[in-house]
Structures are given as structure tokens and as C-alpha cells.
Scaffold this motif. Structure first.
Motif, PDB file in Angstrom:
ATOM      1  N   PRO A   7       0.780  -1.234   0.000  1.00 60.62           N
ATOM      2  CA  PRO A   7       0.000   0.000   0.000  1.00 60.62           C
ATOM      3  C   PRO A   7       0.811   1.285   0.000  1.00 60.62           C
ATOM      4  CG  PRO A   7      -0.028  -0.999   2.161  1.00 60.62           C
ATOM      5  CD  PRO A   7       0.682  -1.955   1.264  1.00 60.62           C
ATOM      6  N   GLY A   8       2.139   1.222  -0.011  1.00 59.85           N
ATOM      7  CA  GLY A   8       2.946   2.441  -0.035  1.00 59.85           C
ATOM      8  C   GLY A   8       3.410   2.835   1.350  1.00 59.85           C
ATOM      9  N   PRO A   9       4.369   3.759   1.418  1.00 63.42           N
ATOM     10  CA  PRO A   9       4.950   4.129   2.710  1.00 63.42           C
ATOM     11  C   PRO A   9       4.043   5.032   3.536  1.00 63.42           C
ATOM     12  CG  PRO A   9       5.879   5.471   0.976  1.00 63.42           C
ATOM     13  CD  PRO A   9       5.012   4.464   0.290  1.00 63.42           C
ATOM     14  N   VAL A  10       4.279   5.021   4.836  1.00 63.68           N
ATOM     15  CA  VAL A  10       3.655   5.993   5.731  1.00 63.68           C
ATOM     16  C   VAL A  10       4.474   7.285   5.648  1.00 63.68           C
ATOM     17  CG1 VAL A  10       3.048   6.519   8.127  1.00 63.68           C
ATOM     18  CG2 VAL A  10       2.833   4.177   7.264  1.00 63.68           C
ATOM     19  N   THR A  11       3.798   8.403   5.490  1.00 62.78           N
ATOM     20  CA  THR A  11       4.461   9.680   5.268  1.00 62.78           C
ATOM     21  C   THR A  11       4.131  10.677   6.387  1.00 62.78           C
ATOM     22  OG1 THR A  11       2.629  10.644   4.024  1.00 62.78           O
ATOM     23  CG2 THR A  11       4.234   9.308   2.779  1.00 62.78           C
ATOM     24  N   ALA A  12       4.838  11.788   6.361  1.00 65.42           N
ATOM     25  CA  ALA A  12       4.527  12.877   7.291  1.00 65.42           C
ATOM     26  C   ALA A  12       3.095  13.353   7.110  1.00 65.42           C
ATOM     27  CB  ALA A  12       5.506  14.028   7.086  1.00 65.42           C
ATOM     28  N   LEU A 166      -5.071   4.725   5.015  1.00 66.73           N
ATOM     29  CA  LEU A 166      -4.158   5.120   6.092  1.00 66.73           C
ATOM     30  C   LEU A 166      -3.858   3.925   7.000  1.00 66.73           C
ATOM     31  CD1 LEU A 166      -2.663   7.341   7.720  1.00 66.73           C
ATOM     32  CD2 LEU A 166      -4.836   7.786   8.894  1.00 66.73           C
ATOM     33  N   CYS A 167      -4.901   3.187   7.354  1.00 58.76           N
ATOM     34  CA  CYS A 167      -4.709   1.997   8.186  1.00 58.76           C
ATOM     35  C   CYS A 167      -3.877   0.951   7.448  1.00 58.76           C
ATOM     36  CB  CYS A 167      -6.065   1.409   8.573  1.00 58.76           C
ATOM     37  SG  CYS A 167      -7.102   2.498   9.562  1.00 58.76           S
ATOM     38  N   ALA A 168      -4.111   0.784   6.153  1.00 56.65           N
ATOM     39  CA  ALA A 168      -3.388  -0.238   5.383  1.00 56.65           C
ATOM     40  C   ALA A 168      -1.900   0.075   5.324  1.00 56.65           C
ATOM     41  CB  ALA A 168      -3.980  -0.339   3.980  1.00 56.65           C
ATOM     42  N   ARG A 169      -1.545   1.329   5.106  1.00 56.96           N
ATOM     43  CA  ARG A 169      -0.125   1.691   5.065  1.00 56.96           C
ATOM     44  C   ARG A 169       0.544   1.450   6.420  1.00 56.96           C
ATOM     45  NH1 ARG A 169      -2.359   5.637   1.724  1.00 56.96           N
ATOM     46  NH2 ARG A 169      -2.519   7.253   3.345  1.00 56.96           N
ATOM     47  N   THR A 170      -0.182   1.763   7.480  1.00 56.07           N
ATOM     48  CA  THR A 170       0.372   1.597   8.816  1.00 56.07           C
ATOM     49  C   THR A 170       0.536   0.121   9.159  1.00 56.07           C
ATOM     50  OG1 THR A 170      -0.716   3.661   9.456  1.00 56.07           O
ATOM     51  CG2 THR A 170       0.057   2.245  11.228  1.00 56.07           C
ATOM     52  N   LEU A 171      -0.454  -0.688   8.816  1.00 56.89           N
ATOM     53  CA  LEU A 171      -0.348  -2.131   9.031  1.00 56.89           C
ATOM     54  C   LEU A 171       0.838  -2.710   8.277  1.00 56.89           C
ATOM     55  CD1 LEU A 171      -4.081  -3.211   8.747  1.00 56.89           C
ATOM     56  CD2 LEU A 171      -2.628  -3.595  10.742  1.00 56.89           C
ATOM     57  N   HIS A 172       0.993  -2.302   7.017  1.00 52.39           N
ATOM     58  CA  HIS A 172       2.080  -2.843   6.204  1.00 52.39           C
ATOM     59  C   HIS A 172       3.436  -2.511   6.801  1.00 52.39           C
ATOM     60  CE1 HIS A 172       4.920  -2.828   2.740  1.00 52.39           C
ATOM     61  NE2 HIS A 172       4.336  -3.989   2.536  1.00 52.39           N
ATOM     62  N   ARG A 173       3.574  -1.316   7.374  1.00 55.02           N
ATOM     63  CA  ARG A 173       4.867  -0.912   7.920  1.00 55.02           C
ATOM     64  C   ARG A 173       5.181  -1.585   9.244  1.00 55.02           C
ATOM     65  NH1 ARG A 173       8.657  -0.612  10.186  1.00 55.02           N
ATOM     66  NH2 ARG A 173      10.299   0.981  10.294  1.00 55.02           N
ATOM     67  N   LEU A 174       4.186  -1.739  10.118  1.00 54.07           N
ATOM     68  CA  LEU A 174       4.472  -2.155  11.491  1.00 54.07           C
ATOM     69  C   LEU A 174       3.975  -3.548  11.867  1.00 54.07           C
ATOM     70  CD1 LEU A 174       3.673   1.113  13.493  1.00 54.07           C
ATOM     71  CD2 LEU A 174       5.916   0.263  12.793  1.00 54.07           C
ATOM     72  N   PHE A 175       3.010  -4.080  11.150  1.00 52.94           N
ATOM     73  CA  PHE A 175       2.383  -5.335  11.550  1.00 52.94           C
ATOM     74  C   PHE A 175       2.386  -6.328  10.385  1.00 52.94           C
ATOM     75  CE2 PHE A 175       0.458  -2.070  14.260  1.00 52.94           C
ATOM     76  CZ  PHE A 175       0.641  -2.624  15.521  1.00 52.94           C
ATOM     77  N   PRO A 176       3.548  -6.911  10.088  1.00 54.95           N
ATOM     78  CA  PRO A 176       3.622  -7.816   8.935  1.00 54.95           C
ATOM     79  C   PRO A 176       2.754  -9.056   9.076  1.00 54.95           C
ATOM     80  CG  PRO A 176       5.632  -7.916  10.256  1.00 54.95           C
ATOM     81  CD  PRO A 176       4.848  -6.760  10.770  1.00 54.95           C
ATOM     82  N   ASP A 177       2.337  -9.397  10.298  1.00 57.85           N
ATOM     83  CA  ASP A 177       1.511 -10.583  10.512  1.00 57.85           C
ATOM     84  C   ASP A 177       0.035 -10.245  10.648  1.00 57.85           C
ATOM     85  OD1 ASP A 177       3.817 -12.199  10.529  1.00 57.85           O
ATOM     86  OD2 ASP A 177       4.146 -11.759  12.659  1.00 57.85           O
ATOM     87  N   ALA A 178      -0.357  -9.032  10.301  1.00 61.92           N
ATOM     88  CA  ALA A 178      -1.764  -8.647  10.390  1.00 61.92           C
ATOM     89  C   ALA A 178      -2.600  -9.488   9.432  1.00 61.92           C
ATOM     90  CB  ALA A 178      -1.925  -7.166  10.051  1.00 61.92           C
ATOM     91  N   PRO A 179      -3.828  -9.822   9.805  1.00 64.53           N
ATOM     92  CA  PRO A 179      -4.664 -10.659   8.937  1.00 64.53           C
ATOM     93  C   PRO A 179      -4.980  -9.961   7.619  1.00 64.53           C
ATOM     94  CG  PRO A 179      -5.931  -9.791  10.784  1.00 64.53           C
ATOM     95  CD  PRO A 179      -4.505  -9.466  11.067  1.00 64.53           C
ATOM     96  N   ALA A 180      -4.645 -10.620   6.530  1.00 69.41           N
ATOM     97  CA  ALA A 180      -4.863 -10.032   5.212  1.00 69.41           C
ATOM     98  C   ALA A 180      -6.300 -10.156   4.749  1.00 69.41           C
ATOM     99  CB  ALA A 180      -3.932 -10.691   4.196  1.00 69.41           C
TER     100      ALA A 180
END
Length: 214
Positions: A7-12, A166-180
Motif C-alpha cells: 500500500p505504499g509508505p507511511v508519510t509525514a 491510512l490503516c493499510a499503510r500503517t499495518l504494512h509498515r508495522l504489523f507484517p503478521d496482520a490478517p490479510a
């Protein structure tokens, strides 16, 4: 098997959006309701928002030195105002009321936005869940803003639905085991121990992964 792109990076800008949405919703809390427990937390709503502001401040602080610390926190003093309250650096004068509390939240959020925006991506700084880059600290700030606003909103039945991307980018960055197989917002709430999902018990312990993803 085809899988959707990252989903892309989390940004400022994401941090700024999370804080702005949080402040907007928290502004609907009744003036006499701030001592109510925040959702299922033992902290009051006031303490929870102070903790949120303190987190944003602390993440900005970690990125601030010319050589950020890799094994510990920038050495500011922490304390508790009561035994069961959060341990923080940032406390807001109660005489300033809810407006002062939300102003402090905005200010601490702006500090993190600025540091995420200006810090070189190769910089790393200590966090207990793994040395993180500016994107990681920004994502941490987003998580704190989204889930603690959820905690406070739940105490009053206030609607709170952050943007899915916004939630998807944050999950991708910090929670690699989040339910897809779950929508991003429920997946983030599950990943932070707030709810159960179909076929998945509520987490009793959880943490994110601060290190940049490979």
C-alpha cells in the motif's frame, strides 16, 4: 498466485492526517466527561490523550539528535501523576481545560510531522520494539493516534472510522503478521489487542515491528 501490491509508505502527511482527524473527533467529547475511563483502559480519557501527545513528542525526540541513540531513549524525565496512570513527560495543565489538552496534542503531533518530513530515511533510532527509521516512527504515531482516539471515542459512543488506506499503510509498515483477510481498520484494532475477529481470538499481548521491512 496474484497478491495486491504493497500500500505504499507511511508519510509525514499521514501523521498530520491522523492527528487532525483525532483532534476533530476528540473535540466532541463532553466537557464534563474527561475523567471517564477511556474504553477498556484503566486510564481516564484525559490521561489517554496526554499519553497520546507524549508518544508523539517522544517519537519526534528520538529522531532529533544529530546522532540518534540506538540503545536507549533520549534522556528526558518521565513520571506518573498517580500509581495507575501513564508514565509520561508531557502533562497538560488541568486549568487549561479540553481546549488546552487538544492544543498540546496538535503541537506534539506537529513536532513528529516535522521530524518525519525532514529526517533522512537512512536514519535509525532506538525503540523498544526495534530501531526504526523516520517512516517507522511516523507509523507509530499514526497507530497511537488511531487506537487511542478509538479508546476515548468508545467511552462516549462517538463515531470513529479512520481511512482504510491510512490503516493499510500503517499495518504494512508495522504489523507484517496482520490478517490479510480483514478490512484494514478492524485488522489494526485486532493487531493492537482491541477486538477479536472471526476465527481469531483477541490478542492479550501484542507489539509492532519497528525495524524497516526488508
Amino acid at each position: 498466485m496474484w497478491s495486491p501490491p504493497a500500500p505504499g509508505p507511511v508519510t509525514a502527511d499521514d501523521v498530520a492526517l491522523a492527528v487532525r482527524l483525532s483532534v476533530h473527533t476528540l473535540g466532541k467529547v463532553p466537557a464534563d466527561g474527561w475523567e471517564r475511563p477511556a474504553g477498556e483502559l484503566t486510564w481516564s480519557c484525559w490521561e489517554t490523550v496526554e499519553h497520546l501527545a507524549d508518544d508523539l513528542f517522544a517519537y519526534a525526540l528520538q529522531l532529533g539528535p544529530a546522532t540518534p541513540p540506538l540503545t536507549t531513549h533520549v534522556p528526558v524525565s518521565w513520571r506518573q501523576e498517580r500509581p495507575d496512570g501513564p508514565t509520561s513527560t508531557v502533562f497538560v495543565a488541568r486549568t487549561e481545560g479540553p481546549a488546552g489538552l487538544l492544543q498540546a496534542l496538535e503541537a506534539c503531533g506537529a513536532l513528529l510531522v516535522a521530524m518525519v518530513r525532514v529526517t533522512a530515511p537512512e536514519v535509525r533510532a532506538h525503540h523498544v520494539f526495534g530501531a526504526a527509521d523516520p517512516e517507522g516512527f511516523g507509523a507509530m504515531g499514526v497507530v497511537e493516534a488511531l487506537v487511542h482516539t478509538h479508546d476515548v471515542a468508545a467511552a462516549f459512543g462517538l463515531p470513529w472510522q479512520p481511512p482504510a488506506d491510512l490503516c493499510a499503510r500503517t499495518l504494512h509498515r508495522l504489523f507484517p503478521d496482520a490478517p490479510a483477510d480483514a478490512e484494514p481498520w478492524p485488522a489494526l484494532l485486532w493487531s493492537t489487542g482491541r477486538i477479536e475477529l472471526p476465527g481469531r481470538a483477541r490478542l492479550e499481548k501484542w507489539h509492532w515491528h519497528g525495524e524497516p521491512r526488508g
